[in-house]
Design an enzyme around this catalytic site. Structure first.
Site, PDB file in Angstrom:
ATOM      1  N   LYS A 132       0.804  -1.238   0.000  1.00  0.00           N
ATOM      2  CA  LYS A 132       0.000   0.000   0.000  1.00  0.00           C
ATOM      3  C   LYS A 132       0.824   1.268   0.000  1.00  0.00           C
ATOM      4  CE  LYS A 132      -4.061  -1.843   2.182  1.00  0.00           C
ATOM      5  NZ  LYS A 132      -4.802  -1.975   3.412  1.00  0.00           N
TER       6      LYS A 132
ATOM      7  N   GLY B 223       9.041  -3.856   8.851  1.00  0.00           N
ATOM      8  CA  GLY B 223       8.972  -5.252   9.274  1.00  0.00           C
ATOM      9  C   GLY B 223       9.225  -6.238   8.151  1.00  0.00           C
TER      10      GLY B 223
END
Ligand code: 3PG
Length: 392
Positions: free
Chosen positions: A198, A350
């Site tokens: 995104k 992450g």
């Protein structure tokens, strides 16, 4: 403005030290998939113990929305924390109230306490003053070692630091030092690589990067949205309809700033029955396909740009890296950056760190940030709310 206190500025002798860590690690089927954040917190805990203080660890885990929910209990982190710290961890079922008082009344120097998930109380995310007061009640000093949570103005990051003598831990110190050193005045040319599914949470970051970078390389769902905004057919691939206008605006602004936005030209696509044999297709030949990774030409173009850059900042995988063979472009990028001895390379997020850590031979990056959202946030403003509050 005050100078931020570090671990070395405190006398911890016989003090209970509330240590904010980010133990929000990825877990699947009770297995921790990446222990980086746990491992990064060990030096601070060891130093407090060495200086005869008692670490009282607080952290969030997941998003339980202010309600107790065993799925989000920090208890499952105890074993890994204990393994890396080489010490037994005393776990307390709550992070405020009588359970905490009882646990801390009995605790001795040399012991380590972990309190239950902060986000079981809505006061945490609301930055509630009373919740912060409750948290601070049985401790003497507050140390923030959670760089990756310090973009959140939550009670355990913000209001708590106004109630106790406060400072930063060793991991936080390392993050601030390295990000400032490599990215505040980067060696140029600077190239940014932004991937991931995104772009919604990356717009201000991208807007900032186009003012500073010579090249902005896009991959993943972010690139798809840009391609779609340029009227290319991307078949059934993921993209964000709401961001199409932003993608157009960003491209216009990039031109004004002499920043080249590099979009992929070929792709690895999903083909039924062919998951092992990779199918690569050029942009103009896309029909009803689903893009899952970049193709070899796009990966080669990226390596050429890297060859002409002095600093690389990278956040977000280039494709659907969790599933083979769609991790190829991301893995190639890891190896290529790793092979460049004189390149300054910073990565964060992450997924990006998980992709890098999957390969034990990747050890030549200049710095890997433990931050996900916090890393992106830092790149926008060169600081975080959790750092700023400690200067007040
Ligand atoms: C992260 O994983 O980026 C941090 O732990 C923050 O988590 P959050 O996005 O749920 O606040």
């Amino acid at each position: 403005m005050k100078k931020i206190k570090k671990i070395s500025d405190f006398n911890f002798n016989s003090k209970k030290v509330l240590v904010r860590l980010d133990l929000n690690v990825p877990i699947k089927n009770k297995k921790i998939l990446d222990e980086t954040r746990i491992i990064s917190s060990i030096p601070t805990l060891k130093e407090i113990i060495r200086k005869k203080g008692v670490p009282v660890i607080i952290s969030h885990f997941g998003r339980p929305n202010g309600k107790k929910n065993n799925l989000f209990s920090l208890k499952k982190i105890c074993a890994s924390l204990s393994k890396h710290l080489k010490k037994k961890i005393i776990f307390c079922n709550n992070c405020i109230g009588i359970e905490v008082k009882r646990t801390l009344d009995d605790v001795k120097i040399g012991e380590v306490v972990l309190l239950e998930n902060l986000r079981f109380h809505s006061g945490e995310t609301n930055n509630n003053k009373n919740f912060a007061k409750e948290l601070s009640k049985y401790c003497d000093i507050y140390i923030n070692d959670a760089f990756s949570a310090s973009h959140r103005k939550h009670a355990s990051i913000d209001n708590i630091s106004k109630l106790l003598p406060s400072g930063i831990g060793k991991n936080m110190e390392k993050e601030i030092f390295n990000l400032n050193k490599f990215l505040k005045n980067p060696k140029k040319p600077l190239t940014a690589i932004v991937g991931g599914a995104k772009m919604q949470n990356k717009i201000s970051l991208i807007n900032n990067l186009i003012k500073r970078c010579k090249y902005l390389i896009l991959g993943g769902g972010v690139a798809n949205t840009f391609l779609k905004s340029n009227k290319f057919n991307i078949g059934k691939s993921i993209y964000e309809k709401k961001q199409l206008k932003n993608a157009i605006k960003i491209q216009k602004k990039a031109k004004e700033n002499n920043c080249f936005i590099v979009l992929p030209e070929d792709f690895t696509i999903l083909e039924k029955g062919r998951s092992k044999n990779i199918s690569i297709i050029k942009l103009n030949n896309l029909k009803n396909h689903q893009i899952l990774d970049l193709g070899s030409l796009s990966t080669w173009v990226i390596s050429e740009i890297i060859n002409n850059s002095k600093t690389i900042v990278w956040s977000g995988p280039l494709g659907y890296f969790e599933k083979k063979p769609y991790d190829r472009a991301t893995n190639k990028l890891c190896s290529f950056i790793n092979s460049k001895k004189n390149l300054i390379s910073i990565a964060g997020g992450g997924d990006t760190i998980a992709a890098i850590n999957k390969n034990k031979k990747i050890n030549n990056f200049s710095f890997l940030s433990t931050g996900g959202g916090a890393f992106l946030h830092w790149l926008e403003n060169y600081t975080l709310p959790g750092i700023e509050v400690l200067k007040k």
